[in-house]
Write a protein that holds these residues in place. Structure first.
Motif, PDB file in Angstrom:
ATOM      1  N   ALA B 204       1.044  -1.458  -0.362  1.00  0.00           N
ATOM      2  CA  ALA B 204      -0.084   0.017   0.100  1.00  0.00           C
ATOM      3  C   ALA B 204       0.838   0.910  -0.019  1.00  0.00           C
ATOM      4  CB  ALA B 204      -0.311   0.281   1.533  1.00  0.00           C
ATOM      5  N   GLN B 205       0.216   1.827  -1.355  1.00  0.00           N
ATOM      6  CA  GLN B 205       0.729   3.470  -0.934  1.00  0.00           C
ATOM      7  C   GLN B 205       0.755   4.401   0.011  1.00  0.00           C
ATOM      8  OE1 GLN B 205       0.569   2.608  -4.323  1.00  0.00           O
ATOM      9  NE2 GLN B 205       2.054   0.710  -4.304  1.00  0.00           N
ATOM     10  N   ILE B 206      -0.500   4.294   0.503  1.00  0.00           N
ATOM     11  CA  ILE B 206      -1.825   4.925   1.204  1.00  0.00           C
ATOM     12  C   ILE B 206      -2.150   4.322   2.075  1.00  0.00           C
ATOM     13  CG2 ILE B 206      -3.507   6.661   1.651  1.00  0.00           C
ATOM     14  CD1 ILE B 206      -3.602   7.042  -1.436  1.00  0.00           C
ATOM     15  N   ILE B 207      -1.748   4.690   3.422  1.00  0.00           N
ATOM     16  CA  ILE B 207      -2.129   3.756   4.871  1.00  0.00           C
ATOM     17  C   ILE B 207      -3.168   4.893   5.526  1.00  0.00           C
ATOM     18  CG2 ILE B 207      -2.264   2.681   6.727  1.00  0.00           C
ATOM     19  CD1 ILE B 207       1.218   1.761   5.773  1.00  0.00           C
ATOM     20  N   THR B 208      -4.608   4.717   5.554  1.00  0.00           N
ATOM     21  CA  THR B 208      -5.595   4.726   6.747  1.00  0.00           C
ATOM     22  C   THR B 208      -5.566   4.359   7.430  1.00  0.00           C
ATOM     23  OG1 THR B 208      -6.555   5.906   4.616  1.00  0.00           O
ATOM     24  CG2 THR B 208      -7.333   5.990   6.297  1.00  0.00           C
ATOM     25  N   THR B 209      -6.021   4.700   8.686  1.00  0.00           N
ATOM     26  CA  THR B 209      -6.953   4.182   9.366  1.00  0.00           C
ATOM     27  C   THR B 209      -7.771   4.784  10.660  1.00  0.00           C
ATOM     28  OG1 THR B 209      -4.389   5.679  11.468  1.00  0.00           O
ATOM     29  CG2 THR B 209      -4.327   3.298  10.620  1.00  0.00           C
ATOM     30  N   CYS B 210      -8.291   4.276  11.299  1.00  0.00           N
ATOM     31  CA  CYS B 210      -9.631   4.766  10.878  1.00  0.00           C
ATOM     32  C   CYS B 210     -10.240   3.654  12.979  1.00  0.00           C
ATOM     33  CB  CYS B 210     -10.466   5.326   9.871  1.00  0.00           C
ATOM     34  SG  CYS B 210     -11.600   6.311  10.374  1.00  0.00           S
ATOM     35  N   THR B 211      -9.561   3.594  14.019  1.00  0.00           N
ATOM     36  CA  THR B 211     -10.529   3.425  15.051  1.00  0.00           C
ATOM     37  C   THR B 211     -11.652   3.962  15.189  1.00  0.00           C
ATOM     38  OG1 THR B 211      -7.967   3.026  15.530  1.00  0.00           O
ATOM     39  CG2 THR B 211      -8.677   1.002  13.498  1.00  0.00           C
ATOM     40  N   ALA B 212     -11.845   3.413  16.339  1.00  0.00           N
ATOM     41  CA  ALA B 212     -12.556   4.241  17.540  1.00  0.00           C
ATOM     42  C   ALA B 212     -12.184   4.325  18.876  1.00  0.00           C
ATOM     43  CB  ALA B 212     -14.674   4.197  16.901  1.00  0.00           C
ATOM     44  N   ASP B 213     -11.852   3.620  19.260  1.00  0.00           N
ATOM     45  CA  ASP B 213     -11.928   3.134  20.739  1.00  0.00           C
ATOM     46  C   ASP B 213     -10.966   4.067  21.185  1.00  0.00           C
ATOM     47  OD1 ASP B 213     -12.133   1.113  21.516  1.00  0.00           O
ATOM     48  OD2 ASP B 213     -10.623  -0.551  21.314  1.00  0.00           O
ATOM     49  N   LYS B 214     -11.516   4.801  22.418  1.00  0.00           N
ATOM     50  CA  LYS B 214     -10.817   5.896  23.564  1.00  0.00           C
ATOM     51  C   LYS B 214      -9.980   5.411  24.337  1.00  0.00           C
ATOM     52  CE  LYS B 214     -12.365  10.367  25.930  1.00  0.00           C
ATOM     53  NZ  LYS B 214     -13.423  10.466  26.721  1.00  0.00           N
ATOM     54  N   GLN B 215      -8.906   5.020  23.461  1.00  0.00           N
ATOM     55  CA  GLN B 215      -7.400   4.917  24.130  1.00  0.00           C
ATOM     56  C   GLN B 215      -6.055   5.134  23.484  1.00  0.00           C
ATOM     57  OE1 GLN B 215      -8.407   0.939  25.079  1.00  0.00           O
ATOM     58  NE2 GLN B 215      -7.383   0.488  23.189  1.00  0.00           N
ATOM     59  N   LEU B 216      -5.098   4.914  24.100  1.00  0.00           N
ATOM     60  CA  LEU B 216      -4.141   4.659  23.573  1.00  0.00           C
ATOM     61  C   LEU B 216      -3.560   3.635  22.397  1.00  0.00           C
ATOM     62  CD1 LEU B 216      -2.484   7.850  26.380  1.00  0.00           C
ATOM     63  CD2 LEU B 216      -3.252   8.432  23.835  1.00  0.00           C
ATOM     64  N   ALA B 217      -4.088   3.609  21.935  1.00  0.00           N
ATOM     65  CA  ALA B 217      -3.636   2.453  21.076  1.00  0.00           C
ATOM     66  C   ALA B 217      -2.247   2.372  20.435  1.00  0.00           C
ATOM     67  CB  ALA B 217      -5.208   2.152  20.410  1.00  0.00           C
ATOM     68  N   THR B 218      -2.464   1.295  19.883  1.00  0.00           N
ATOM     69  CA  THR B 218      -0.874   1.030  19.162  1.00  0.00           C
ATOM     70  C   THR B 218      -1.843  -0.250  17.295  1.00  0.00           C
ATOM     71  OG1 THR B 218       0.093   1.790  20.569  1.00  0.00           O
ATOM     72  CG2 THR B 218       1.081   0.548  18.479  1.00  0.00           C
ATOM     73  N   ILE B 219      -2.600   1.163  16.238  1.00  0.00           N
ATOM     74  CA  ILE B 219      -2.402   0.470  15.750  1.00  0.00           C
ATOM     75  C   ILE B 219      -1.932  -0.133  14.091  1.00  0.00           C
ATOM     76  CG2 ILE B 219      -4.365   0.357  13.339  1.00  0.00           C
ATOM     77  CD1 ILE B 219      -5.712   0.223  16.244  1.00  0.00           C
ATOM     78  N   LEU B 220      -1.117   1.018  14.391  1.00  0.00           N
ATOM     79  CA  LEU B 220       0.679   0.828  12.917  1.00  0.00           C
ATOM     80  C   LEU B 220       1.844   0.728  14.108  1.00  0.00           C
ATOM     81  CD1 LEU B 220      -0.860   3.324  10.419  1.00  0.00           C
ATOM     82  CD2 LEU B 220      -0.822   0.248  10.645  1.00  0.00           C
ATOM     83  N   THR B 221       2.893  -0.270  13.649  1.00  0.00           N
ATOM     84  CA  THR B 221       4.152  -0.226  15.107  1.00  0.00           C
ATOM     85  C   THR B 221       4.905   0.235  13.295  1.00  0.00           C
ATOM     86  OG1 THR B 221       3.962  -2.597  14.034  1.00  0.00           O
ATOM     87  CG2 THR B 221       3.023  -1.620  16.300  1.00  0.00           C
TER      88      THR B 221
END
Lengths: 349, 349
Positions: B204-221
């Protein structure tokens, strides 16, 4: 259920101007003003529970547009309101407003309503709620200086809540006074039209000022204010807009809604930042003294605060079920599966 | 004219959810997303003309309710919007919204509209408007991590505006991915459902993150982010809510809407207050550099800003006359004589 039809949560009760007028007549305006005063007083008594913030104002040359949010932790409210003194020359309202209540737990709106009329009602109810505590005992006469859109509401609220039976009107425009006198005829008040502020204040125990010019004006001068009077100053309500000579402020004991807002917007913007004020809610709870004696001059430097709108919205909401005076507005997109907003859109094709 | 009937000024065009859906289908969703991107870009190009303020937020345990006002001196707008991550478990929308446009010169509202759908559209249009400048040349594949209500709008906006033709989906809930894949079928995109974030980002040349949890998360490392990628980070949008590991922020060049708001709400809340950012409007005006080269990692730390809502409302208003897709709402009390609000009320009896 077809997902292109709005669900129950998606429909927000909406009170139009027409339904607000019907509601006022259904309840009776004096009863409504008195009940609103009680709702506002109840919320002032739990003042500390509310989120408070000075309103968010967008100033322009012509006027101001404001958002006034607050919350008690369970219900959130905001009002959209403008103030455009020059609107009148174009045949438009100086102040128009709309308001919304929402559940804090979900963020979903539960009421949308016109608030031009409701603001006029809550402003008058707030003035009367305060005057009930601060006006001298046995007050029967009010001077009403500024006979614009707010005047009749003030007169009837002071009658319903404080027992005022005589109103002395003055406006720089005699047509405004004639309009107010005509509207107040047959309402159980003695109405006297006066030709000067000075004349209007004669014999009055309560003096209400409600003029609209966006400027530092002097509607009342020190010599007009006798001992024992209660001043209900409404029109000095934004930066650069005041009505009282500062000498009056030096003699009076001043009561306010929310000091951080009043110091910017109220009559006391003329005074030093440490000019002493009493927060009115503390008078209600007994934490502060109200009127001390019959010679004291009390001043309610009223600018209008979000909690009063909250109370008014809460009141209107309490009347919806019994009266049915609302429409349902399809304003919240609420698909069956909350993650499937796109599917709802697609299926509506 | 009977003064108990609303005047023309008293009637505010209202776009319901149903009419907004009709509008989208009338225009075509990809055309609308592209046109919205152009309206937003046009307003970003005159960024300095707007009144800007961080949104006014009322936080609670369950979520947040916000007011987002702005003005270009002629038109004023605000949006009411909530964010309640836990709503989904009750079958409710995480985000619902409504918006209003008003004339600055009079304060009179000129548009009231649902904005749940419109916010989804403008958020996607904003992402695409930014990616059009920052994504590497020839980008064809986007990873979409978080397949909730925003996912399909993002995919179609990136297709319409940036020429993306391949979307790689991932969500911790496979049902969300299945929903997005189903909705995107037949839309001219190759859709690949993935079983991990890592897998979704491959190629992927574009990475979109759109998650909803109200917390300090690590969706991408950090290890998932190859050279040259553009990250479109949407879900880190309030205090205590982030999606990216801070090591990514150290390697990326970060572009933001309005720094005072993003430093509180965005991914960069994890970083020191002097962490360098570029205001994206300056890339459009040529005052700042956008993408430098093909190995640079660009990050749009998107939190959503009031000017984007202003543009979206302006766009909807521009379509009213031609489509007629609105109702008139009796929400402004507007008596013939503006000072005679009481008379209007009285005559309605």
């Amino acid at each position: 259920m077809s997902s292109s039809l709005p669900s129950e949560k998606a429909l927000v009760p909406f009170v139009s101007v027409e339904n607000m007028m019907r509601l006022v007549h259904h309840i009776g305006i004096e009863t409504m003003l008195a009940e609103l005063a009680d709702f506002i007083e109840a919320d002032f008594l739990r003042w500390e529970r509310f989120d408070k913030t000075p309103r968010v104002a967008s100033h322009s040359r012509e006027g101001v547009i404001e958002l006034m949010p607050t919350s008690d932790g369970e219900i959130y409210s905001f009002k959209y309101v403008n103030g455009h003194p020059k609107n009148m020359a174009q045949g438009l309202q100086t102040v128009t407003a709309l308001g919304l209540l929402a559940e804090v737990s979900t963020g979903y709106p539960v009421l949308l309503t016109e608030m031009t009329l409701l603001t006029a009602l809550r402003t008058a109810a707030t003035s009367a709620m305060v005057a009930r505590r601060l006006a001298p005992k046995g007050a029967r006469t009010m001077a009403m200086i500024g006979n614009g859109a707010q005047a009749e509401f003030q007169a009837l609220a002071m009658k319903a809540v404080c027992g005022i039976d005589h109103v002395r009107l003055f406006d720089i425009d005699p047509l405004a006074t004639a309009k107010a006198a005509r509207n107040l005829a047959g309402k159980g008040l003695t109405v006297t039209s006066c030709t000067s502020s000075q004349a209007a204040t004669e014999g009055a125990q309560i003096i209400t000022t409600c003029t609209a010019d966006k400027q530092l004006a002097t509607i009342l001068t020190d010599n007009m204010i006798g001992a024992g009077v209660h001043i209900n100053a409404i029109g000095g309500d934004c930066p650069g807009k005041t009505e009282l000579h500062r000498d009056i402020l030096k003699r009076a004991d001043t009561f306010v809604e929310y000091p951080p807002q009043t110091r910017i917007e109220g009559e006391i913007q003329q005074m030093d930042p440490d000019y002493p004020v009493t927060e009115f809610w503390q008078v209600l709870t007994g934490q502060a003294e109200g009127r001390r004696d019959n010679s004291q001059i009390t001043l309610f430097d009223s600018v209008g605060f979000a909690i009063e709108d909250f109370s008014a919205l809460r009141y209107v909401r309490s009347k919806l079920d019994a009266t049915g005076l609302y429409q349902e507005l399809d304003i919240i997109a609420d698909p069956d599966d909350p993650r499937d907003l796109f599917g709802m859109l697609q299926r509506a094709k």
